[in-house]
Design a protein around this motif. Structure first.
Motif, PDB file in Angstrom:
ATOM      1  N   GLN A 144       8.594   2.115  -4.822  1.00 18.17           N
ATOM      2  CA  GLN A 144       9.554   3.178  -4.534  1.00 18.17           C
ATOM      3  C   GLN A 144       9.086   4.513  -5.094  1.00 18.17           C
ATOM      4  N   ARG A 145       8.477   4.494  -6.272  1.00 19.48           N
ATOM      5  CA  ARG A 145       7.963   5.751  -6.845  1.00 19.48           C
ATOM      6  C   ARG A 145       6.884   6.347  -5.954  1.00 19.48           C
ATOM      7  N   ALA A 146       6.011   5.494  -5.428  1.00 16.83           N
ATOM      8  CA  ALA A 146       4.947   5.981  -4.547  1.00 16.83           C
ATOM      9  C   ALA A 146       5.524   6.549  -3.251  1.00 16.83           C
ATOM     10  N   ASP A 152       8.612   7.754  -2.825  1.00 16.87           N
ATOM     11  CA  ASP A 152       9.324   8.995  -3.147  1.00 16.87           C
ATOM     12  C   ASP A 152       8.350  10.149  -3.340  1.00 16.87           C
ATOM     13  N   ARG A 153       7.222   9.853  -3.965  1.00 21.46           N
ATOM     14  CA  ARG A 153       6.228  10.900  -4.185  1.00 21.46           C
ATOM     15  C   ARG A 153       5.680  11.388  -2.850  1.00 21.46           C
ATOM     16  N   ILE A 212      -1.075   2.312  -3.678  1.00 15.84           N
ATOM     17  CA  ILE A 212      -0.216   3.464  -3.968  1.00 15.84           C
ATOM     18  C   ILE A 212      -0.624   4.660  -3.119  1.00 15.84           C
ATOM     19  N   ASN A 223       6.203  15.219  -1.837  1.00 13.65           N
ATOM     20  CA  ASN A 223       5.118  15.888  -2.543  1.00 13.65           C
ATOM     21  C   ASN A 223       4.010  16.265  -1.572  1.00 13.65           C
ATOM     22  N   THR A 275       5.434  -4.254  -8.100  1.00 12.75           N
ATOM     23  CA  THR A 275       6.880  -4.237  -8.307  1.00 12.75           C
ATOM     24  C   THR A 275       7.552  -3.268  -7.343  1.00 12.75           C
ATOM     25  N   LYS A 276       8.824  -3.544  -7.039  1.00 10.87           N
ATOM     26  CA  LYS A 276       9.561  -2.684  -6.126  1.00 10.87           C
ATOM     27  C   LYS A 276       9.731  -1.280  -6.696  1.00 10.87           C
ATOM     28  N   ASP A 277       9.858  -1.174  -8.015  1.00  9.90           N
ATOM     29  CA  ASP A 277       9.993   0.143  -8.635  1.00  9.90           C
ATOM     30  C   ASP A 277       8.736   0.977  -8.436  1.00  9.90           C
ATOM     31  N   THR A 278       7.574   0.354  -8.598  1.00  8.04           N
ATOM     32  CA  THR A 278       6.305   1.063  -8.408  1.00  8.04           C
ATOM     33  C   THR A 278       6.159   1.511  -6.959  1.00  8.04           C
ATOM     34  N   THR A 285       1.832   6.421  -0.406  1.00  4.73           N
ATOM     35  CA  THR A 285       2.126   7.840  -0.531  1.00  4.73           C
ATOM     36  C   THR A 285       1.810   8.594   0.756  1.00  4.73           C
TER      37      THR A 285
END
Length: 249
Positions: free
Chosen positions: A67-69, A71-72, A29, A76, A62-65, A33
């Protein structure tokens, strides 16, 4: 080149890492990021991010995890607080090692890395003492039944650096980090699914480790370094003989 043993070594390292999956995910992650922050959130235009995503998917994130990283990182500024550092050193019997770190506290990180080297019979080197032995490359190992002609036909337009025969059979495609994703996509499109692939630092030559006790010392140092929160990757030119690798826990 001792390709068969090299991939066996990588497999051993991955197995050790899998036992610490929670820590692996946190490192992945962090890489996702920072890669997104530095090069943007589109993997098509960011080879480092593409490689990080492939690695995360290979570790069953997972793809969701993922994508969150991404996007952050893309939105950010806190990701800029992380400093990337590569430490160079020698393990037991002079085995070369490179340690990639991401840290918000350089003093803490160098202290922890030096402690690991000292405790396991190695020593932290100066800048340039080891790095010249390694090159940043993508490597894709192909199934044993893939011919060199098929590999060349599949990847020609993607411009790999080389296609090499491995000891023990099989082929390995060598790429630049920037062309890794393009070459992998070309292989998959041709129906050739790599059995192993990664972007990392690879040595020009390997130091054979034929003694079980020495192998255990090297592995303990690698494991101790990989357990550090600030360490992302550990690379070495150690090459364990197959019979020695079989005796490692």
């Amino acid at each position: 080149m001792a390709g068969h043993s090299k991939w066996a070594n990588i497999k051993h390292r991955k197995a050790a890492q899998d036992a610490r999956r929670g820590k692996i995910f946190s490192k992945l992650i962090r890489e996702l990021t920072v890669a997104a922050r530095q090069g943007g959130g589109d993997p098509a235009d960011n080879p480092r991010l593409r490689a990080a995503i492939d690695k995360a998917l290979g570790s069953n994130m997972t793809k969701d995890t993922i994508q969150r990283a991404v996007d952050r990182g893309a939105g950010n500024a806190e990701a800029d607080e992380m400093e990337e550092i590569v430490y160079e050193g020698y393990g037991p019997e002079g085995v070369a090692m490179l340690v990639e770190c991401m840290t918000d506290n350089r003093n803490r990180t160098v202290s922890e890395v030096r402690h690991a080297f000292n405790k396991q019979g190695g020593n932290l080197g100066t800048s340039g003492s080891v790095a010249f032995m390694f090159h940043h490359q993508g490597r894709l190992q192909l199934p044993d039944d893939v011919t060199e002609e098929a590999a060349m036909e599949a990847t020609l337009a993607a411009e790999p650096d080389d296609i090499q025969a491995l000891e023990g059979g099989g082929l390995e495609v060598v790429t630049t980090p920037a062309s890794f994703g393009r070459v992998k996509d070309a292989l998959v499109a041709a129906g050739i699914e790599p059995v192993a692939s990664d972007v990392g630092l690879y040595p020009d030559s390997y130091t054979s480790v034929a003694d079980v006790e020495l192998a255990h010392k090297v592995v303990r140092l690698i494991d101790m370094l990989e357990d550090l929160d600030d360490v992302q990757n550990v690379y070495t030119n150690a090459e364990f003989d197959d019979d020695v690798l079989d005796q490692l826990d």
